[in-house]
Design a protein around this motif. Structure first.
Motif, PDB file in Angstrom:
ATOM      1  N   GLN A 199       0.826  -1.211   0.000  1.00 53.06           N
ATOM      2  CA  GLN A 199       0.000   0.000   0.000  1.00 53.06           C
ATOM      3  C   GLN A 199       0.859   1.259   0.000  1.00 53.06           C
ATOM      4  OE1 GLN A 199      -3.490   0.336  -0.138  1.00 53.06           O
ATOM      5  NE2 GLN A 199      -3.266  -1.796  -0.750  1.00 53.06           N
ATOM      6  N   ALA A 200       1.927   1.253   0.776  1.00 52.24           N
ATOM      7  CA  ALA A 200       2.797   2.425   0.850  1.00 52.24           C
ATOM      8  C   ALA A 200       3.456   2.703  -0.498  1.00 52.24           C
ATOM      9  CB  ALA A 200       3.853   2.219   1.924  1.00 52.24           C
ATOM     10  N   ARG A 201       3.959   1.668  -1.147  1.00 54.00           N
ATOM     11  CA  ARG A 201       4.663   1.870  -2.412  1.00 54.00           C
ATOM     12  C   ARG A 201       3.732   2.373  -3.504  1.00 54.00           C
ATOM     13  NH1 ARG A 201       8.297  -3.707  -2.004  1.00 54.00           N
ATOM     14  NH2 ARG A 201       9.914  -2.814  -0.616  1.00 54.00           N
ATOM     15  N   TRP A 202       2.529   1.822  -3.539  1.00 52.56           N
ATOM     16  CA  TRP A 202       1.580   2.287  -4.552  1.00 52.56           C
ATOM     17  C   TRP A 202       1.143   3.728  -4.302  1.00 52.56           C
ATOM     18  CZ3 TRP A 202       0.982   0.992  -9.186  1.00 52.56           C
ATOM     19  CH2 TRP A 202       1.188  -0.322  -9.607  1.00 52.56           C
ATOM     20  N   ARG A 203       0.998   4.088  -3.053  1.00 54.42           N
ATOM     21  CA  ARG A 203       0.593   5.460  -2.756  1.00 54.42           C
ATOM     22  C   ARG A 203       1.713   6.456  -3.071  1.00 54.42           C
ATOM     23  NH1 ARG A 203      -3.036   2.574  -0.922  1.00 54.42           N
ATOM     24  NH2 ARG A 203      -5.072   3.341  -0.226  1.00 54.42           N
ATOM     25  N   ILE A 204       2.931   6.033  -2.887  1.00 59.23           N
ATOM     26  CA  ILE A 204       4.042   6.913  -3.264  1.00 59.23           C
ATOM     27  C   ILE A 204       4.019   7.156  -4.769  1.00 59.23           C
ATOM     28  CG2 ILE A 204       6.551   7.055  -3.437  1.00 59.23           C
ATOM     29  CD1 ILE A 204       6.688   5.592  -0.731  1.00 59.23           C
ATOM     30  N   ARG A 205       3.804   6.112  -5.542  1.00 58.26           N
ATOM     31  CA  ARG A 205       3.727   6.265  -6.997  1.00 58.26           C
ATOM     32  C   ARG A 205       2.519   7.107  -7.401  1.00 58.26           C
ATOM     33  NH1 ARG A 205       4.415   1.157 -10.724  1.00 58.26           N
ATOM     34  NH2 ARG A 205       4.492   2.916 -12.180  1.00 58.26           N
ATOM     35  N   TYR A 206       1.389   6.843  -6.758  1.00 55.24           N
ATOM     36  CA  TYR A 206       0.147   7.562  -7.084  1.00 55.24           C
ATOM     37  C   TYR A 206       0.306   9.059  -6.835  1.00 55.24           C
ATOM     38  CZ  TYR A 206      -4.701   9.144  -6.355  1.00 55.24           C
ATOM     39  OH  TYR A 206      -5.879   9.838  -6.391  1.00 55.24           O
ATOM     40  N   PHE A 207       0.762   9.422  -5.633  1.00 59.52           N
ATOM     41  CA  PHE A 207       0.852  10.839  -5.295  1.00 59.52           C
ATOM     42  C   PHE A 207       2.012  11.525  -6.027  1.00 59.52           C
ATOM     43  CE2 PHE A 207      -1.464   9.375  -1.403  1.00 59.52           C
ATOM     44  CZ  PHE A 207      -2.616  10.111  -1.639  1.00 59.52           C
ATOM     45  N   THR A 208       3.053  10.810  -6.328  1.00 60.92           N
ATOM     46  CA  THR A 208       4.134  11.400  -7.115  1.00 60.92           C
ATOM     47  C   THR A 208       3.644  11.757  -8.510  1.00 60.92           C
ATOM     48  OG1 THR A 208       5.821  10.163  -5.870  1.00 60.92           O
ATOM     49  CG2 THR A 208       6.459  11.046  -8.014  1.00 60.92           C
ATOM     50  N   ALA A 209       2.842  10.874  -9.096  1.00 60.04           N
ATOM     51  CA  ALA A 209       2.265  11.168 -10.418  1.00 60.04           C
ATOM     52  C   ALA A 209       1.354  12.386 -10.346  1.00 60.04           C
ATOM     53  CB  ALA A 209       1.504   9.953 -10.939  1.00 60.04           C
ATOM     54  N   LEU A 210       0.557  12.502  -9.268  1.00 60.51           N
ATOM     55  CA  LEU A 210      -0.299  13.668  -9.100  1.00 60.51           C
ATOM     56  C   LEU A 210       0.524  14.941  -8.933  1.00 60.51           C
ATOM     57  CD1 LEU A 210      -3.313  12.715  -6.794  1.00 60.51           C
ATOM     58  CD2 LEU A 210      -3.257  13.013  -9.266  1.00 60.51           C
ATOM     59  N   HIS A 211       1.619  14.849  -8.204  1.00 59.74           N
ATOM     60  CA  HIS A 211       2.473  16.016  -7.984  1.00 59.74           C
ATOM     61  C   HIS A 211       3.052  16.504  -9.313  1.00 59.74           C
ATOM     62  CE1 HIS A 211       5.957  18.381  -6.680  1.00 59.74           C
ATOM     63  NE2 HIS A 211       5.304  18.565  -5.534  1.00 59.74           N
ATOM     64  N   ASP A 212       3.528  15.571 -10.132  1.00 53.77           N
ATOM     65  CA  ASP A 212       4.059  15.942 -11.441  1.00 53.77           C
ATOM     66  C   ASP A 212       2.966  16.574 -12.307  1.00 53.77           C
ATOM     67  OD1 ASP A 212       6.437  14.912 -10.590  1.00 53.77           O
ATOM     68  OD2 ASP A 212       6.256  13.028 -11.709  1.00 53.77           O
ATOM     69  N   ALA A 213       1.758  16.007 -12.233  1.00 55.80           N
ATOM     70  CA  ALA A 213       0.649  16.539 -13.026  1.00 55.80           C
ATOM     71  C   ALA A 213       0.283  17.947 -12.588  1.00 55.80           C
ATOM     72  CB  ALA A 213      -0.562  15.616 -12.913  1.00 55.80           C
ATOM     73  N   ALA A 214       0.247  18.185 -11.282  1.00 57.11           N
ATOM     74  CA  ALA A 214      -0.095  19.515 -10.775  1.00 57.11           C
ATOM     75  C   ALA A 214       0.962  20.530 -11.181  1.00 57.11           C
ATOM     76  CB  ALA A 214      -0.243  19.469  -9.257  1.00 57.11           C
ATOM     77  N   THR A 215       2.216  20.150 -11.094  1.00 56.11           N
ATOM     78  CA  THR A 215       3.302  21.060 -11.470  1.00 56.11           C
ATOM     79  C   THR A 215       3.217  21.417 -12.945  1.00 56.11           C
ATOM     80  OG1 THR A 215       4.736  20.099  -9.761  1.00 56.11           O
ATOM     81  CG2 THR A 215       5.799  21.361 -11.513  1.00 56.11           C
ATOM     82  N   ALA A 216       2.963  20.408 -13.787  1.00 57.49           N
ATOM     83  CA  ALA A 216       2.851  20.655 -15.229  1.00 57.49           C
ATOM     84  C   ALA A 216       1.608  21.485 -15.558  1.00 57.49           C
ATOM     85  CB  ALA A 216       2.818  19.325 -15.980  1.00 57.49           C
ATOM     86  N   THR A 217       0.529  21.256 -14.811  1.00 57.48           N
ATOM     87  CA  THR A 217      -0.691  22.031 -15.053  1.00 57.48           C
ATOM     88  C   THR A 217      -0.471  23.499 -14.737  1.00 57.48           C
ATOM     89  OG1 THR A 217      -2.093  20.119 -14.555  1.00 57.48           O
ATOM     90  CG2 THR A 217      -3.102  22.294 -14.389  1.00 57.48           C
ATOM     91  N   ALA A 218       0.141  23.787 -13.599  1.00 57.38           N
ATOM     92  CA  ALA A 218       0.411  25.172 -13.223  1.00 57.38           C
ATOM     93  C   ALA A 218       1.291  25.851 -14.270  1.00 57.38           C
ATOM     94  CB  ALA A 218       1.071  25.224 -11.852  1.00 57.38           C
ATOM     95  N   ALA A 219       2.286  25.121 -14.778  1.00 58.69           N
ATOM     96  CA  ALA A 219       3.158  25.699 -15.801  1.00 58.69           C
ATOM     97  C   ALA A 219       2.392  25.955 -17.094  1.00 58.69           C
ATOM     98  CB  ALA A 219       4.345  24.764 -16.061  1.00 58.69           C
ATOM     99  N   THR A 220       1.501  25.044 -17.468  1.00 62.69           N
ATOM    100  CA  THR A 220       0.713  25.215 -18.697  1.00 62.69           C
ATOM    101  C   THR A 220      -0.199  26.428 -18.591  1.00 62.69           C
ATOM    102  OG1 THR A 220       0.754  22.830 -19.088  1.00 62.69           O
ATOM    103  CG2 THR A 220      -0.925  24.102 -20.240  1.00 62.69           C
ATOM    104  N   LEU A 221      -0.850  26.606 -17.470  1.00 66.17           N
ATOM    105  CA  LEU A 221      -1.715  27.768 -17.282  1.00 66.17           C
ATOM    106  C   LEU A 221      -0.909  29.061 -17.291  1.00 66.17           C
ATOM    107  CD1 LEU A 221      -4.116  26.387 -14.498  1.00 66.17           C
ATOM    108  CD2 LEU A 221      -4.562  26.602 -16.958  1.00 66.17           C
ATOM    109  N   ALA A 222       0.366  28.953 -16.944  1.00 65.71           N
ATOM    110  CA  ALA A 222       1.236  30.125 -16.973  1.00 65.71           C
ATOM    111  C   ALA A 222       1.880  30.323 -18.337  1.00 65.71           C
ATOM    112  CB  ALA A 222       2.332  29.989 -15.913  1.00 65.71           C
ATOM    113  N   GLY A 223       1.559  29.448 -19.316  1.00 63.84           N
ATOM    114  CA  GLY A 223       2.044  29.622 -20.681  1.00 63.84           C
ATOM    115  C   GLY A 223       3.113  28.655 -21.123  1.00 63.84           C
ATOM    116  N   ASP A 224       3.546  27.737 -20.261  1.00 60.52           N
ATOM    117  CA  ASP A 224       4.600  26.780 -20.616  1.00 60.52           C
ATOM    118  C   ASP A 224       4.047  25.365 -20.518  1.00 60.52           C
ATOM    119  OD1 ASP A 224       6.869  25.318 -21.059  1.00 60.52           O
ATOM    120  OD2 ASP A 224       7.836  25.832 -19.150  1.00 60.52           O
TER     121      ASP A 224
END
Length: 806
Positions: A217-242
């Protein structure tokens, strides 16, 4: 919780420990983490049976996190309410199992399971998390009471898993916050929680199913939330024009989603994020819409079922002669004795004109928990002569991209992440004071939605006392929630977006690189217009849930000029009148607010009709049948009939005003009003309510009165018959006394008896005969009455109040 394990990894004590573990532990863990709708949350699973044998009331525990079960008065807020009684109950459960082998870890797993299950049906996470939060808090206090070191370590892992769940729901709340930065921070916290779970799992000495399950459970949650973190970072950059990192983030989401081992519920959440990000990626290179200047108005309609609309506005107008009232911790700012209306409302309509009064309140400042400003709103409560009252908030926006437009509209949602709300009160010296918004019970509203509802309740409470007492926040007012429902009816909230200026260009491009948008066709051709055509969702499913097309709204094109746009959804409307001057937009806005506020009036009327029907049916089904009760029924039914006719007359008069073709001074504006009423479904709702009123008014209430009067007459006739029959029996009893006295007289004359015995016997027989007559009379009346209604009354009640037998 201790940083060091209670037992070292190795074989010391493991044999004894394994003997204490449930024999079906593997089966329990397998079914628990298979996550097929969390089957372990059912009552008859091996885990539930094991806890039941330890003394846990499983059905009651299962209902604890459910929004519509268990403690019905539990908090509906997103954060944990420290006064929630289920926190203490969870501690009691822990103390019940603390001495059982593997008891704490099994209880923790079960609470985690049922909370996971309940979180799929409710976004009110404070209520959902109360049992598992109570368990984690109690573990910190009572961990040392666990007699087995191995059980303590396993309990630590169960608590760490619970913290992972709480972190995941905090991420879900942050998704509804309108702040990607806040979402990213919560995701980082969830990753930390998953890493702590991995560490706790590694401390379990026995390499059995528990350690393997917690580690997985711990390993899957690390992968799950890491993917969400990358997605959020990329989304913020896209809304800012990148948008350079968006494709890689989407691929990461897809990889984690389709890799075996992740349960299907978490995979579905990743799929939702990925699908919306793919749509965002597809539009990243298009011209994005920016609202250079716009206005957002939040309308929260309500009605006062027990107060006529004109009487309500008259009461508000009277406040101008009294100190202004306190509402939720602050004094009202001012009173306007008329509504701020365009002169298109100045008409000589024979049915009457529309106006009202306004109670102005201090401005409201809304911020995130970390102090980041979200919005600064004006606040007022508008009262209409027709009974169409509403709480109104307003803010002006500049340079809003599609994500900001979506966040601004979503501020109306009841499932918005918890916010901090303060009154903004100017002082005579020019300074500004921020005063916390708080109800009389100490409740701090945490959403705009809840603030509006608490203001509505405060207004309804004030209408239960004299106007002179409104200025005193400690004056007695109605407090019971049940009674407040009698005085308050809420309509459907609505958010209005008025577009004054708009432009289009590359994402996050400066103003000089954007071209003006001058028509509805140009607006609809841009990327990012989607939020303007969508209703406000109950809660969000991704960071950019506006990117996918949704059900088409009711679009009114060419409202004034070809190229104008009005898009009406069930709870949000966009107005873009590009070819109109500001005063014409304001004029149209007054029509729109009028229609949006009518749902409060209709809600009050529906409440009044429902109360009338309920009151009449309750009266008709009364089982007592004394004569005075029947007389009371007749009088009460006549009063209700008169009240219904008066209410119906007021409602028809109001509907006549609303539907009158000369309600407005302009025929074109009335046509626009009629179109809006059709788009808002007000026309159908008003027609349905009018039909119900006609049916009630046309119902043969006189037949009901005649039936009840006949019951009364039958009851009185039956009572008279019983009395006459009883008297007849009593007289017959006395006839026996006459025979006895005759025999005594004959015996005395014949010299058979002499002295005092005949006299004593005569007196005694007279007393006995009198008592017997009274007893026989009472017995006879009761026996014939039998404690039942007359036949007509029994038939009437059994038929549900109908004069036609069933």
């Amino acid at each position: 919780m201790s940083d060091m394990p209670d037992v070292a990894q190795g074989t010391t004590g493991l044999d004894e420990h394994r003997a204490h573990l449930p024999g079906n532990l593997g089966q329990i863990v397998e079914s628990l983490f298979a996550i097929e709708a969390w089957v372990s949350a059912d009552h008859a699973t091996p885990l539930a049976n094991r806890l039941g044998a330890m003394g846990i009331d499983i059905p009651r525990l299962w209902s604890a996190p459910r929004w519509n079960m268990g403690v019905r008065k539990a908090s509906r807020r997103r954060h944990i309410d420290d006064a929630d009684p289920r926190l203490r109950k969870a501690e009691d459960h822990l103390l019940t199992v603390v001495g059982h082998p593997a008891g704490p870890v099994l209880l923790g797993l079960y609470l985690w399971s049922i909370t996971n299950d309940a979180s799929q049906q409710s976004g009110r996470h404070g209520r959902v998390l109360a049992p598992v939060s109570g368990f984690t808090r109690a573990w910190e206090r009572h961990r040392d009471k666990v007699p087995c070191g191995h059980c303590r370590v396993e309990g630590d892992a169960a608590v760490a898993l619970s913290h992972c769940l709480m972190a995941r729901l905090e991420v879900a709340g942050a998704r509804n916050s309108g702040s990607i930065a806040r979402f990213t921070g919560k995701v980082s916290g969830a990753i930390d929680a998953a890493e702590r779970l991995l560490d706790a799992a590694g401390r379990i000495a026995d390499d059995g199913p528990l350690r393997k399950a917690f580690t997985n459970q711990a390993r899957w949650r690390i992968r799950y939330f890491t993917a969400l973190h990358d997605a959020a970072t990329a989304t913020a950059a896209t809304l800012a024009g990148d948008a350079s990192g968006l494709a890689a983030a989407i691929e990461t989401l897809h990889d984690v989603e389709r890799t075996g081992g992740l349960n299907y519920i978490l995979a579905s959440e990743l799929r939702a994020h990925r699908t919306h990000l793919e749509a965002l990626c597809a539009g990243a290179g298009a011209d994005w819409l920016v609202l250079d200047r716009c206005r957002t108005v939040y309308v929260f309609p309500f009605g006062l079922p027990q107060v006529d609309g004109k009487a309500a506005t008259a009461t508000i107008r009277e406040l101008i002669h009294h100190p202004l009232p306190y509402l939720l911790g602050a004094r009202a700012a001012s009173v306007r004795t008329a509504l701020k209306l365009d002169d298109v409302w100045d008409t000589e309509d024979p049915f009457g004109s529309f106006d009202g009064a306004t109670l102005n309140l201090p401005d409201v400042e809304i911020s995130h928990q970390d102090g980041t400003l979200v919005a600064h709103l004006s606040c007022e409560v508008r009262f209409g002569d027709l009974g169409n009252h509403y709480v109104r908030f307003r803010q002006t926006g500049r340079e809003l991209g599609p994500q900001q437009v979506r966040d601004t509209r979503y501020l109306m949602s009841s499932l918005h992440d918890d916010l901090v709300l303060n009154w903004v009160i100017p002082r005579p010296d020019g300074s500004i004071e921020h005063v916390p918004i708080v109800t009389g019970t100490g409740y701090h509203p945490v959403h705009l939605f809840h603030l509006a509802y608490r203001l509505q309740e405060a207004i309804a409470a004030h209408f239960t006392r004299s106007v002179a007492d409104w200025h005193d926040e400690n004056a007695p007012a109605i407090r019971s929630e049940q009674k407040l429902k009698h005085y308050l009816a809420r309509g459907r909230s609505h958010v209005l977006t008025f577009v004054y200026e708009a432009s289009a260009g590359p994402a996050a491009a400066p103003r000089d690189r954007r071209r003006p948008v001058a028509s509805a066709d140009e607006l609809l051709a841009t990327y990012g217009h989607q939020p303007l055509l969508q209703p406000v969702p109950f809660h969000t499913s991704s960071l950019v849930d506006w990117t996918l097309p949704q059900r088409s709204p009711h679009v009114l094109q060419g409202v004034r000029n070809i190229g104008d746009l009005v898009a009406v959804t069930p709870n949000a409307t966009t107005v873009a009148l590009f070819g109109s001057a500001h005063f014409k937009i304001v004029q149209y806005g007054s029509l729109l607010e009028f229609v949006a506020g009518l749902s409060g009036m209709l809600a009050a009327w529906n409440t009044r009709l429902a109360e009338y029907v309920s009151d009449i049916e309750a009266m008709l089904r009364q089982q007592e049948d004394p004569a005075d009760d029947l007389a009371h029924r007749v009088e009460h039914l006549r009063e209700q009939q008169l009240q219904l006719h008066e209410f119906g007359a007021r409602a028809r008069r109001a509907l006549s005003v609303v539907s009158s073709p000369t309600m407005l001074a302009s025929a074109t504006e009335f046509q626009q009003l009629a179109e809006l009423m059709q788009a808002f479904d007000v026309t159908r709702q008003a027609s349905e309510l009018n039909r119900r009123m006609r049916e009630l008014l046309a119902e043969r209430v006189e037949a009901r009165l005649t039936t009840i009067q006949r019951q009364h007459e039958e009851h009185e006739s039956a009572e008279q018959r019983r009395i006459l029959e009883g008297l007849t029996v009593a007289v017959s009893t006395f006839a026996v006394l006459t025979v006895i006295h005759t025999i005594l007289a004959i015996g005395v004359e014949a010299g058979l008896w002499d002295g005092w015995p005949p006299a004593v016997f005569a007196v005694a027989s007279s007393v006995v005969a009198f008592v017997m007559a009274v007893l026989v009379f009472r017995f006879w009346v009761r026996r014939t009455r039998g404690g039942h209604e007359p036949p007509a009354l029994r038939l009437y009640v059994a038929s549900g109040g109908s004069t036609t037998p069933r």
